[in-house]
Design a protein around this motif. Structure first.
Motif, mmCIF file in Angstrom:
data_model
loop_
_atom_site.group_PDB
_atom_site.id
_atom_site.type_symbol
_atom_site.label_atom_id
_atom_site.label_comp_id
_atom_site.label_asym_id
_atom_site.label_seq_id
_atom_site.Cartn_x
_atom_site.Cartn_y
_atom_site.Cartn_z
ATOM 1 N N PHE B 213 67.209 -47.552 -17.225
ATOM 2 C CA PHE B 213 66.592 -46.358 -16.628
ATOM 3 C C PHE B 213 67.299 -46.041 -15.317
ATOM 4 N N MET B 214 67.888 -44.862 -15.254
ATOM 5 C CA MET B 214 68.608 -44.436 -14.049
ATOM 6 C C MET B 214 67.841 -43.328 -13.344
ATOM 7 N N ASP B 215 67.927 -43.353 -12.018
ATOM 8 C CA ASP B 215 67.371 -42.248 -11.232
ATOM 9 C C ASP B 215 68.137 -42.189 -9.916
ATOM 10 N N GLY B 216 68.548 -40.997 -9.526
ATOM 11 C CA GLY B 216 69.235 -40.828 -8.255
ATOM 12 C C GLY B 216 70.515 -41.636 -8.123
ATOM 13 N N GLY B 217 71.227 -41.856 -9.235
ATOM 14 C CA GLY B 217 72.518 -42.524 -9.163
ATOM 15 C C GLY B 217 72.450 -44.033 -9.089
ATOM 16 N N VAL B 218 71.264 -44.599 -9.294
ATOM 17 C CA VAL B 218 71.169 -46.060 -9.338
ATOM 18 C C VAL B 218 70.410 -46.473 -10.601
ATOM 19 N N VAL B 219 70.640 -47.736 -11.017
ATOM 20 C CA VAL B 219 69.848 -48.289 -12.106
ATOM 21 C C VAL B 219 68.547 -48.785 -11.504
ATOM 22 N N VAL B 220 67.436 -48.184 -11.919
ATOM 23 C CA VAL B 220 66.148 -48.564 -11.352
ATOM 24 C C VAL B 220 65.580 -49.757 -12.108
ATOM 25 N N GLU B 221 65.742 -49.731 -13.412
ATOM 26 C CA GLU B 221 65.180 -50.801 -14.218
ATOM 27 C C GLU B 221 65.985 -50.899 -15.501
ATOM 28 N N SER B 222 66.097 -52.091 -16.049
ATOM 29 C CA SER B 222 66.884 -52.280 -17.249
ATOM 30 C C SER B 222 66.379 -53.499 -17.992
ATOM 31 N N GLY B 223 66.376 -53.442 -19.318
ATOM 32 C CA GLY B 223 65.871 -54.571 -20.095
ATOM 33 C C GLY B 223 65.702 -54.201 -21.548
ATOM 34 N N PRO B 224 65.107 -55.079 -22.334
ATOM 35 C CA PRO B 224 64.859 -54.765 -23.748
ATOM 36 C C PRO B 224 63.823 -53.639 -23.850
ATOM 37 N N PRO B 225 63.865 -52.860 -24.931
ATOM 38 C CA PRO B 225 62.983 -51.696 -25.052
ATOM 39 C C PRO B 225 61.516 -52.046 -24.844
ATOM 40 N N ALA B 226 61.085 -53.189 -25.362
ATOM 41 C CA ALA B 226 59.666 -53.527 -25.256
ATOM 42 C C ALA B 226 59.219 -53.597 -23.802
ATOM 43 N N SER B 227 60.039 -54.228 -22.956
ATOM 44 C CA SER B 227 59.593 -54.367 -21.573
ATOM 45 C C SER B 227 59.708 -53.039 -20.822
ATOM 46 N N ILE B 228 60.743 -52.233 -21.140
ATOM 47 C CA ILE B 228 60.898 -50.958 -20.438
ATOM 48 C C ILE B 228 59.758 -50.000 -20.787
ATOM 49 N N PHE B 229 59.456 -49.915 -22.077
ATOM 50 C CA PHE B 229 58.474 -48.909 -22.492
ATOM 51 C C PHE B 229 57.029 -49.404 -22.382
ATOM 52 N N ASP B 230 56.818 -50.709 -22.590
ATOM 53 C CA ASP B 230 55.438 -51.203 -22.604
ATOM 54 C C ASP B 230 55.020 -51.851 -21.293
ATOM 55 N N ASP B 231 56.024 -52.237 -20.499
ATOM 56 C CA ASP B 231 55.665 -52.961 -19.288
ATOM 57 C C ASP B 231 56.552 -52.542 -18.117
ATOM 58 N N PRO B 232 56.579 -51.247 -17.816
ATOM 59 C CA PRO B 232 57.455 -50.784 -16.729
ATOM 60 C C PRO B 232 57.020 -51.378 -15.390
ATOM 61 N N GLN B 233 58.007 -51.803 -14.592
ATOM 62 C CA GLN B 233 57.711 -52.507 -13.354
ATOM 63 C C GLN B 233 57.655 -51.579 -12.143
ATOM 64 N N THR B 234 58.446 -50.513 -12.185
ATOM 65 C CA THR B 234 58.557 -49.673 -10.994
ATOM 66 C C THR B 234 57.754 -48.395 -11.152
ATOM 67 N N PRO B 235 57.238 -47.863 -10.029
ATOM 68 C CA PRO B 235 56.492 -46.601 -10.086
ATOM 69 C C PRO B 235 57.357 -45.460 -10.623
ATOM 70 N N ARG B 236 58.650 -45.476 -10.270
ATOM 71 C CA ARG B 236 59.523 -44.386 -10.714
ATOM 72 C C ARG B 236 59.633 -44.341 -12.232
ATOM 73 N N LEU B 237 59.814 -45.517 -12.859
ATOM 74 C CA LEU B 237 59.898 -45.557 -14.326
ATOM 75 C C LEU B 237 58.560 -45.171 -14.942
ATOM 76 N N ARG B 238 57.474 -45.665 -14.319
ATOM 77 C CA ARG B 238 56.144 -45.325 -14.857
ATOM 78 C C ARG B 238 55.926 -43.823 -14.833
ATOM 79 N N SER B 239 56.300 -43.203 -13.731
ATOM 80 C CA SER B 239 56.037 -41.760 -13.647
ATOM 81 C C SER B 239 56.975 -40.995 -14.594
ATOM 82 N N PHE B 240 58.225 -41.499 -14.753
ATOM 83 C CA PHE B 240 59.138 -40.850 -15.710
ATOM 84 C C PHE B 240 58.574 -40.943 -17.123
ATOM 85 N N LEU B 241 58.124 -42.123 -17.494
ATOM 86 C CA LEU B 241 57.611 -42.317 -18.855
ATOM 87 C C LEU B 241 56.370 -41.476 -19.099
ATOM 88 N N SER B 242 55.528 -41.362 -18.083
ATOM 89 C CA SER B 242 54.317 -40.574 -18.300
ATOM 90 C C SER B 242 54.662 -39.085 -18.416
#
Lengths: 256, 245
Positions: B213-242
């Motif tokens: 998951f990239m935002d603003g030119g940096v990698v914010v979070e990265s991992g297997p699909p299950a953890s990215i989609f089901d267990d996002p760690q950062t607020p930015r990824l959570r808000s993107f997914l929502s």
């Protein structure tokens, strides 16, 4: 003789027209075509070089192309023809021993044509979407090969109508070559008509020459329209919709 | 499809600026051979630029790119790009050439194949995407989905070690998206190494091995699909997914 008859006699004297026909056909027409074709071909080649220079990443090349184009597009054709024809005449005579200014006429027309054609090509090449160059580079083609195989052919296709228009201009501008003085066998259409008109004091031979020009230019104008329509509309063929059932290749491959 | 023996791709600390606009600010990306990495993120996050930097369509200001553990920054970039196939959002087929010529052009000019050899190979690639019968058509006479499948065949014809997909389905009508995604999934399961920039979250979750998951030119979070989609760690990824799910 009333005024109308007078006018008819001046412009549409059949005998005078028929009398000048052989010269128009055997001298004027071949020379006009030779001047226009030769300068058209040279102008196209030089124009392509100018266009490539004009979009080059090298600033010096860009500037040379720019200055050349500004000068030769900005001057009246007759000024260029006279300057080249009279100015370079002695040089040519020294090199070739020939006194004929004919090659200089072709040179002058080519210089003018190349400036216009260079701009036509440049605008065509620059109108090709950036993605085309990108896709070609992504396949592994160099910048030069990409331009040659992908970008330039598309750009040229788009400006074919403008190119034919330029050739029409050349056919007409070739008449200005008479300014630099041609021997009898080198005369183009206008000069043949004009000579006959001066000799007879009647303008009908010029009308006859004009008809010859129109026979050349009108079909070309329609060719432009045809190409233009073809390029815009394309050949009549409709895209067919995807058939979702037929299109998914089911390889069923096992994950390696 | 044959198994590909190479293709592990690594980007290390990639930086790129356009003037004062810092598009990439230290990107690390590792794609193991035979796996599919998808890159997600909002528009303008630098995803598409990252692909272009990885195959050196744009040279990075800083950082390194490794293919099979070896830096490729000193190589001729044209040679590098022959090893990495790329598929674009707008297809970018060559409209003045037939479908067959689109696919065979690089084979003839870069691989130096004979016309006959290149033709055979191109037809085989078109077969693979189900468009052999369109070989003599012009791209303009194909639907968007068909054009994109030709573009995929064109890239595959060069036997790339890695395939890049830059929002390959974003310009397609909704009903045509499925066919292209299915083809990409087939490629992935056949063992192609792929980097997929996409807005298709279903594809990203189901097909890819890793998600970045990239935002603003940096990698914010990265991992297997299950953890990215089901267990996002950062607020930015959570808000993107929502926003996108």
């Amino acid at each position: 003789m009333d005024a109308f008859e007078q006018l008819g006699k001046t412009f549409f004297d059949w005998e005078a027209m028929v009398a000048v026909l052989p010269d128009l056909l055997t001298v004027g027409l071949p020379n006009t075509l030779l001047l226009a074709l030769a300068s058209g071909i040279i102008g196209t080649i030089a124009g392509m070089i100018l266009a490539i220079m004009g979009i080059s990443r090298n600033r010096v090349l860009r500037w040379i192309a720019r200055i050349y184009t500004d000068i030769f597009r900005g001057l009246p054709a007759v000024v260029i023809i006279l300057l080249i024809g009279l100015g370079l005449g002695p040089v040519l005579r020294e090199i070739t021993g020939s006194t004929s200014p004919y090659p200089l006429g072709i040179l002058a027309l080519s210089l003018i044509a190349s400036a216009y054609i260079g701009e036509i090509f440049r605008s065509g090449i620059q109108s090709v979407e950036k993605g085309q160059l990108e896709a070609s580079r992504a396949l592994g083609f160099s910048y030069g090969s990409s331009m040659q195989l992908v970008v330039v052919p598309q750009g040229v296709r788009r400006v074919l109508p403008a190119l034919v228009n330029q050739f029409i201009s050349l056919i007409k501008e070739s008449s200005l070559i008479y300014f630099i003085g041609l021997v009898a066998s080198e005369r183009e259409l206008f000069r043949v008509g004009n000579d006959a008109a001066s000799n007879t004091g009647n303008l009908s031979p010029l009308i006859a020459a004009g008809v010859f020009y129109l026979c050349l230019t009108i079909p070309l104008t329609h060719l432009v329209n045809f190409i233009d329509t073809r390029l815009r509309v394309g050949r009549k063929q409709k895209p067919e919709p995807d058939d979702p059932a037929a299109m998914i290749p089911t390889s069923g491959g096992v994950r390696a | 499809m044959k198994t590909i023996e190479s293709g592990t791709l690594t980007g290390k600390g990639l930086h790129l600026s356009f003037g004062t606009n810092r598009v990439l600010r230290g990107i690390d990306l590792h794609v193991e051979r035979g796996t599919t990495a998808s890159v997600i993120g909002p528009s303008g996050s630098g995803k598409s630029t990252l692909l272009r930097v990885l195959n050196r369509l744009i040279e990075p200001d800083q950082g390194d790119i490794l293919l099979d553990g070896r830096s490729v920054l000193k190589d001729n970039p044209d040679e590098l790009r022959r090893r990495i196939g790329m598929v674009f959002q707008q297809f970018n087929l060559f409209p003045h050439k037939t479908v067959l010529d689109n696919v065979s052009l690089a084979l003839r000019k870069l691989r130096r194949m004979s016309a006959e050899e290149a033709r055979e190979k191109a037809l085989a690639q078109l077969d693979l995407v189900g468009l052999r019968h369109k070989a003599d058509a012009r791209p303009g006479n194909l639907s968007g989905g068909q054009q994109q499948r030709v573009a995929i065949a064109r890239a595959l014809a060069m036997d790339p070690e890695v395939m890049f997909f830059d929002e390959a389905t974003s310009a397609l009508d909704p009903e045509l998206v499925k066919g292209v995604l299915a083809l990409m999934a087939d490629l992935a399961s056949a063992g192609m190494t792929m980097v997929v920039v996409t807005h298709e979250m279903g594809f990203s979750r189901n097909v890819s091995d890793t998600v970045t998951f990239m935002d603003g030119g940096v990698v914010v979070e990265s991992g297997p699909p299950a953890s990215i989609f089901d267990d996002p760690q950062t607020p930015r990824l959570r808000s993107f997914l929502s926003d996108v799910l």
